[in-house]
Structure formats: C-alpha cells, structure tokens
Scaffold this motif. Sequence first.
Motif, PDB file in Angstrom:
ATOM      1  N   THR A 167       0.631  -1.251  -0.011  1.00 13.35           N
ATOM      2  CA  THR A 167       0.033  -0.084  -0.183  1.00 13.35           C
ATOM      3  C   THR A 167       0.702   1.516   0.085  1.00 13.35           C
ATOM      4  O   THR A 167       0.665   2.185  -0.757  1.00 13.35           O
TER       5      THR A 167
ATOM      6  N   ASP B 278      -7.642  -4.417  -1.868  1.00 16.10           N
ATOM      7  CA  ASP B 278      -7.179  -5.247  -0.749  1.00 16.10           C
ATOM      8  C   ASP B 278      -8.496  -5.382   0.103  1.00 16.10           C
ATOM      9  O   ASP B 278      -8.926  -4.172   0.553  1.00 16.10           O
TER      10      ASP B 278
ATOM     11  N   ASN C   6      -6.856   0.474   2.345  1.00 17.54           N
ATOM     12  CA  ASN C   6      -6.504   1.665   3.075  1.00 17.54           C
ATOM     13  C   ASN C   6      -5.847   2.829   2.265  1.00 17.54           C
ATOM     14  O   ASN C   6      -5.051   3.502   2.921  1.00 17.54           O
TER      15      ASN C   6
ATOM     16  N   ASP D 148      -3.369  -2.037  -5.910  1.00 18.55           N
ATOM     17  CA  ASP D 148      -2.842  -2.742  -4.693  1.00 18.55           C
ATOM     18  C   ASP D 148      -3.664  -3.701  -4.349  1.00 18.55           C
ATOM     19  O   ASP D 148      -5.104  -4.084  -4.377  1.00 18.55           O
TER      20      ASP D 148
HETATM   21 MG   LIG Z   1      -1.769  -2.982   2.158  1.00 11.98          MG
END
Ligand SMILES: [Mg+2]
Length: 279
Positions: free
Chosen positions: A30, A53, A58, A132
């Motif tokens: 990330t 994710d 996040n 991601d």
């Molecule tokens: Mg991550």
Amino acid sequence: MINTSHSKNGASLMTKTISITSGKGGVGKTTTVSNLAYQLSQEGSRVLVLDGDLGMANIDIMFGSRAQHSIHDVLSGKKMLQEVIHPLRPNIDLIPGGSGVYGLHQMSIQQRYSLLQQVSDLDTAYDYMLIDTAPGIDENVLHLNSAAQQIVILVTPDPSSLTDAYALIKVLNQKRGETKFSIVSNQVGSETEGLRLYKRLCDVADQFLCVSLDYMGDIRADLNLRQATRSQQLVSEVAPSSASAEAFRGLAEKISHLDEIQEAKGAIQFFWEHVSGVA
Ligand SMILES: [Mg+2]
Ligand SMILES: Nc1ncnc2c1ncn2[C@@H]1O[C@H](COP(=O)(O)OP(=O)(O)OP(=O)(O)O)[C@@H](O)[C@H]1O
C-alpha cells in the motif's frame, strides 16, 4: 475511450496497468502504490489507483482522506463508477475497493456489461492504473494480478517473504500462465542486501520454474517513511529528499521508461474484461 490517453509529451498511450503484490502481508504494497502514484503524478502522468485489498482497503488513508463509497456500490447498482471515483491529489484518482473487488469475478452478465460500459465511458483518461492487492495466493489476488500488464512483487529481508513470494510466483505461473515478474526489495539496509534478495529468489525460480524475474530496485528501511505512515502522510510529500522518497522517484522513472517496451497484454480495457470474466 479510456484506453487511449495523451501523455505529457502529447503522445497517445494505452493506460498501463501494474499490480503491486506480495506473498506475505505487511511488506509495503500500500505504501509503494501510494508513493508511486504520487511520484508518477509529479512527472505529469495521470494515475488511477484501484484498492484491491479486501481486509485493509486503506489507500485513501495513506493520502490522509476517507472515501465514502466503493466499487461495491457500483456492483450493487447504487452508484455509477464515476461517482465512486475518489480524487486523492491532482492527477491521482482512486477506485476504493472494499469487498466489491472480491465479487468481481462472480458478477452477473448484466453487472459485467454495465461495469465495462462505465469503464469505457469514463471521460478522464489515465496513463497508469496501479492495483494494490491483498497478500497471498487467494483466487482474487491471482485474478487481479493476471489481469494486470505488469506484476510487481515486493520482498523484504524477512525469510518468509521470499518463500511466500516464490509460492505466489509459482501459482501465478502454473495456474495463470504468467511468466514475467518484476521484483522490488523493500525495507533493506543496502543496495547489496536488495540485490541479494533478488538473486536468492532467482536461484530458486530458475531451478524449478520457467519464469523471468527482472529487478526494479530497492527501497531502504526508512524511519521517515514509518513516521509519515503513522501520521497518515506520504513520505514522498513530507520528506521528499528521504531515502525512501528517492527510491520511489527512481522506481517511477523506471516504470515510465518501460512504457516504450511493447506489452503482450492489453491495457485497461483488458484488465476490466479479464477481472469481470468477459475475457
Ligand atoms: Mg496493504
Ligand atoms: N521502506 C520502509 N521503511 C520503513 N517502514 C516501511 C517501509 N515500507 C513499509 N514500511 C512500513 O511497513 C508497514 C506495512 O506497510 P504497508 O501497509 O504498505 O504494507 P502492505 O504490504 O500493504 O500490508 P498488507 O499486506 O497488510 O496490505 C507500515 O507501517 C509501513 O510504514
């Protein structure tokens, strides 16, 4: 169409899709996606980030903001794709993931077509889409990775990160026919340590698999980065001359130079067709 855009020098380019992934969790995916997006945008590129994710969607937090909606709202028919796209910085947009991404390969035919239509209808074009992923060899991780043009695998000096990276490469190769992977060594103490991790991975891969691994470089273990994450800031923004920010700048430059290389897979349209099961 979304798959053609105009780069800073005016040339027409495909939106390049790059997944940042790992076998083991917590290795810096990330962080890397966020900082690469920032560095690429600083070079004048337009970047779309897909937060893929499930457990830890996040990316928005890394940029100090909070997305209200996710792609899940698009799949459930509550929102249009354009409505969930969350601007993070000038030239950086986010498709917030959440659990929606994980349902992508289970969409109904109607949902698939609706999503693909909306992808083609996006009036903003991007030079890059960075994805991601969650860590591991979950079906959804494999799905997102095999849909991307370039797969970047992060490793760290933690021995299990190498064995888990190998497991991911093996399953992507054997189940999905992937043969090319880019490796980045993160949280290393020196250039030599980074190279050593790469070579160890190559040694095992060469012995048992028919894949090619190229080395993109390293990111040093950097206290500035740790502190920036803690305060929900990007190290590239708050400490641009730190070792890690410089590494992200170097990686972004490498990525933009790789653009000239002819890609075997298609770009963003291919990604969405593949992820939604149409391809
Ligand atoms: Mg991550
Ligand atoms: N080069 C580095 N130097 C110092 N700390 C780092 C570095 N890279 C990552 N970290 C720290 O490691 C932790 C995990 O990073 P991050 O959340 O980016 O990993 P991840 O691979 O996305 O994790 P997950 O698998 O849980 O999604 C964070 O606290 C981050 O600040």
